[in-house]
Design an enzyme around this catalytic site. Structure first.
Site, short mmCIF file in Angstrom:
data_model
loop_
_atom_site.label_atom_id
_atom_site.label_comp_id
_atom_site.label_asym_id
_atom_site.label_seq_id
_atom_site.Cartn_x
_atom_site.Cartn_y
_atom_site.Cartn_z
N GLY A 122 0.63 -1.36 0.09
CA GLY A 122 0.18 0.11 0.00
C GLY A 122 0.88 1.28 -0.07
O GLY A 122 0.11 2.27 -0.06
N GLU A 135 4.12 -6.75 1.53
CA GLU A 135 3.51 -6.97 0.17
C GLU A 135 3.26 -5.77 -0.51
O GLU A 135 2.40 -5.45 -1.19
CB GLU A 135 2.02 -7.66 0.42
CG GLU A 135 1.95 -8.87 1.27
CD GLU A 135 0.26 -9.15 1.38
OE1 GLU A 135 -0.66 -8.41 1.25
OE2 GLU A 135 0.02 -10.34 2.21
N GLY A 140 3.60 -3.47 -3.82
CA GLY A 140 3.43 -3.59 -5.25
C GLY A 140 3.77 -2.53 -6.13
O GLY A 140 5.03 -2.16 -6.28
N ARG A 141 2.80 -1.41 -5.99
CA ARG A 141 3.21 -0.03 -6.71
C ARG A 141 4.64 0.44 -6.46
O ARG A 141 5.13 0.73 -7.39
CB ARG A 141 1.93 0.74 -6.34
CG ARG A 141 2.14 2.22 -7.01
CD ARG A 141 1.13 3.42 -6.27
NE ARG A 141 0.03 2.54 -6.12
CZ ARG A 141 -1.17 2.49 -6.36
NH1 ARG A 141 -1.43 3.08 -7.67
NH2 ARG A 141 -2.29 2.17 -6.28
N ARG A 186 -5.91 3.57 -15.73
CA ARG A 186 -6.09 4.35 -14.24
C ARG A 186 -6.59 5.75 -14.37
O ARG A 186 -7.35 6.27 -13.56
CB ARG A 186 -4.57 4.54 -13.79
CG ARG A 186 -3.95 3.04 -13.39
CD ARG A 186 -2.63 3.36 -12.52
NE ARG A 186 -2.86 3.67 -11.16
CZ ARG A 186 -2.97 4.81 -10.76
NH1 ARG A 186 -2.55 5.52 -11.21
NH2 ARG A 186 -3.22 4.71 -9.36
N CYS A 245 -13.74 4.06 -28.25
CA CYS A 245 -14.96 4.79 -28.26
C CYS A 245 -15.65 4.94 -26.93
O CYS A 245 -16.55 4.20 -26.74
CB CYS A 245 -15.84 4.01 -29.15
SG CYS A 245 -15.09 3.75 -30.97
N GLU A 246 -14.91 5.74 -25.98
CA GLU A 246 -15.46 5.95 -24.91
C GLU A 246 -15.07 7.54 -24.48
O GLU A 246 -13.96 7.63 -24.68
CB GLU A 246 -15.16 5.13 -23.82
CG GLU A 246 -15.22 3.72 -23.88
CD GLU A 246 -16.52 3.25 -22.80
OE1 GLU A 246 -16.91 4.11 -22.17
OE2 GLU A 246 -16.96 2.06 -22.99
N TYR A 255 0.02 -1.45 -12.11
CA TYR A 255 -1.45 -1.30 -12.65
C TYR A 255 -1.85 -0.95 -13.94
O TYR A 255 -2.66 -0.26 -14.10
CB TYR A 255 -2.12 -0.69 -11.40
CG TYR A 255 -2.08 -1.47 -9.98
CD1 TYR A 255 -2.39 -2.63 -9.54
CD2 TYR A 255 -1.27 -0.49 -9.21
CE1 TYR A 255 -2.24 -3.14 -8.61
CE2 TYR A 255 -1.09 -1.30 -7.72
CZ TYR A 255 -1.68 -2.59 -7.80
OH TYR A 255 -1.37 -3.32 -6.43
#
Ligand code: LLP
Length: 434
Positions: A250, A293, A295-296, A332, A362-363, A391
Site C-alpha cells: 500500500g 506486500e 506492489g506499486r 488508471r 470509443c468512450e 497497474y
C-alpha cells in the site's frame, strides 16, 4: 517540463539526453521504432533499486518482501525480483502459475491473499507448498481445512483482519474500514482462531492486514500494525504459535510533476525509511517474521507507456491529442481519475498548449489527461506516460478488440522484448463459431 532525473536511483529512470528521452541509456525513440507502439518500457535497475531499499530498511529483523504480483505480473519482472530474493503475494491460481514459471524457488515464499479463492486455486497452492494463506472469512477457513485434509498437508494460515483504520486514498483502493468487503473484523478474529485450533489440518501461523493502496502517509500503517500486534499477544496467550506478521502493501508514490520524490518532496529512500520507522515503532521487540506486500512502490515509477500521436484535432475550444494507446492499455486515469505525467519523447522548442491527451477507444472516458498544459505535439510524435509500471499492463484489456501492448525490459545498457504485441490470432483464438 524540467528534465527528469539523470540517474536510476531517483524517482524515475526516464531521463533526457540531448532532448531525447531514454530509459537510462536506451532511447525510447529507438525502442518504439524497433517494437512499435503502444509499448511499455520498464527499468530493471529501478525495480532492483527499490527492492533493495525495502531490504535495507528492514535489515534489522527477519522479513520477507512478498511483491504483490497484481501490480505488474510480467514474468520477466517476477523473475528478476525472485532472483533478488523476493517472495510473492498472489491472489489467484493464475498468479501462482506465473510465480512457478518465473521463479520456482520462490514458491515457498508465496502468500495467497484474496477475498474469493476457488477450490482448484487452494489445491494448487497447497500442492506448491506456499508459505501462507491469508484467509478472509470463516467460510474460507473451513474450505481450506477440508482441502488440506483431503491432500494430507497442514495449511499454514493467517486471518486477514480488518483493523478499522482510515487511510486517505481513493475510495476504490481503500480497504481497511469495517464497511469494506475485505478481511475479518479484528474483534471477531480471536474466536475464529480458537475454533481453528481444534482443526488439525490448520496451522494458525500468522496474522495479516492490508489497509489499502496508494497511501502516502505512513502513520496509518503503524496504527494498523499496532492493533494487529495486540491481537497477536492475545493469540499467543491462547496457545497459538504465531510466527508471521503480514503488514500488507500500500505504500504510495508521487505521481506528480516533481522529479525526485515519492511523497511530500521526499526521496524514495526516505519514504521507505519513514515507512519502516512507522512499522518498527509498532513492532518493537516482536519476534515473528515480518511479511510485506509492496506492489506499486517497487514497479510504478520503473515503467512508462510509450505511444505515438495519431492525430491532433480541434473540436470547438478544445484540442485533442489522440494517441495509439488507449484506456484498454492504461485505465488508471479513466477509472480513478488518476494523474500521470505525460512527456514528449523528443523535447520540442514550441510553446505550451492546453490539450486533452486521449486514446482511440470509443468512450469519452478514454483519456490520459484533461486540460493539460504541455509542449506542442503533432501527428507522428512519441509521448511517454510516466509512472505506468504498476497497474498499467496488468489492468489492460482487449476492449475495442485491441491487442495488448508489447513490453520491453531495459537492464543497464541492454534491453529485450519480454512480451510480444498481442496478435489478432491470439486475441480471437478462444472464440467459437459453430
Ligand atoms: N496486498 C494486498 C492484499 C492487496 O490487495 C494489494 C493491492 C497489495 C498488497 C499491493 O498494494 P500496493 O503496494 O500496490 O499499493 N488498481 C489500483 C490499485 C489496486 C490495489 C489492489 N490491492 C491502482 O491502479 O491504483
Amino acid at each position: 517540463m524540467a528534465d527528469l532525473r539523470t540517474d536510476v536511483v531517483g524517482a524515475r529512470p526516464f531521463v533526457y539526453r540531448k532532448k531525447r528521452l531514454g530509459c537510462g541509456a536506451v532511447g525510447l525513440t529507438e525502442l518504439a521504432e524497433e517494437f512499435g507502439t503502444p509499448l511499455y518500457v520498464y527499468s530493471a535497475d529501478q525495480i532492483r533499486y527499490r527492492f533493495g531499499l525495502f531490504q535495507a530498511a528492514f535489515a534489522g529483523r527477519a522479513h520477507t518482501i512478498c511483491y504483490a504480483v497484481k501490480a505488474n505480473s510480467s514474468l520477466a519482472i517476477l523473475r528478476l525480483l525472485g532472483e533478488a530474493g523476493a517472495g510473492f503475494d498472489i491472489v489467484s491460481g493464475g498468479e501462482l502459475e506465473r510465480v512457478r514459471r518465473a521463479s520456482k524457488a520462490a514458491l515457498k515464499r508465496v502468500v495467497f491473499s484474496g477475498v474469493g479463492k476457488q477450490v482448484w486455486e487452494i489445491d494448487a497452492a497447497l500442492k506448491a507448498g506456499i508459505l501462507l494463506f491469508n484467509v478472509e472469512s470463516e467460510a474460507e477457513l473451513s474450505v481450506l481445512a477440508e482441502r488440506a485434509e483431503e491432500m494430507g498437508v497442514r495449511a499454514r494460515f493467517a486471518l486477514r483482519v480488518n483493523p478499522d483504520v482510515f487511510a486517505e486514498t481513493h475510495p476504490y483502493i481503500s480497504t481497511g474500514l469495517r464497511e469494506h468487503k475485505f478481511g475479518i473484523a479484528i474483534g471477531e478474529a480471536r474466536a475464529i482462531y480458537k475454533k481453528a485450533k481444534r482443526m488439525k489440518w490448520l496451522d494458525a501461523a500468522g496474522v495479516s492486514v492490508h489497509i489499502g493502496s496508494q497511501i502516502r502517509m505512513v502513520e496509518p500503517f503503524g496504527a494498523a500494525l499496532e492493533r494487529v500486534l495486540g491481537l497477536v499477544g492475545e493469540l499467543r496467550t491462547d496457545g497459538h504459535d504465531i510466527r508471521y506478521v503480514d503488514a500488507g502493501g500500500g505504500l504510495g508514490i508521487d505521481y506528480g510533476a516533481s522529479d525526485a520524490s515519492d511523497g511530500e518532496g521526499v526521496t524514495a529512500e526516505e519514504q521507505v525509511r519513514r515507512y519502516a520507522a512507522a512499522l518498527e515503532g509498532a513492532l518493537g521487540g516482536e519476534g515473528a517474521r515480518l511479511l510485506l506486500e509492496p506492489g506499486r512502490f517497487l514497479v510504478a515509477q520503473a515503467g512508462a507507456l510509450v505511444s505515438r500521436v495519431l492525430v491532433v484535432k480541434k473540436n470547438g475550444a478544445k484540442t485533442f491529442v489522440i494517441t495509439d494507446a488507449g484506456m484498454n492499455d492504461l485505465i488508471r486515469p479513466s477509472l480513478y481519475q488518476a494523474h500521470h505525467e505525460i512527456v514528449p519523447v523528443t523535447q520540442g522548442a514550441g510553446e505550451d498548449a492546453v490539450v486533452d491527451v486521449v486514446g482511440p477507444v470509443c468512450e469519452s472516458g478514454d483519456f490520459f489527461a484533461r486540460d493539460r498544459s504541455m509542449g506542442r505535439v503533432k501527428a507522428g510524435d512519441l509521448l511517454a506516460v510516466l509512472d505506468a509500471g504498476a497497474y498499467g499492463m496488468s489492468l489492460s484489456s482487449n476492449y475495442n478488440t485491441r491487442g495488448r501492448a508489447a513490453e520491453v525490459l531495459v537492464d543497464g545498457d541492454s534491453y529485450g522484448l519480454v512480451r510480444r504485441r498481442e496478435s489478432l490470432k491470439e486475441m480471437l483464438g478462444a472464440e467459437i463459431l459453430a
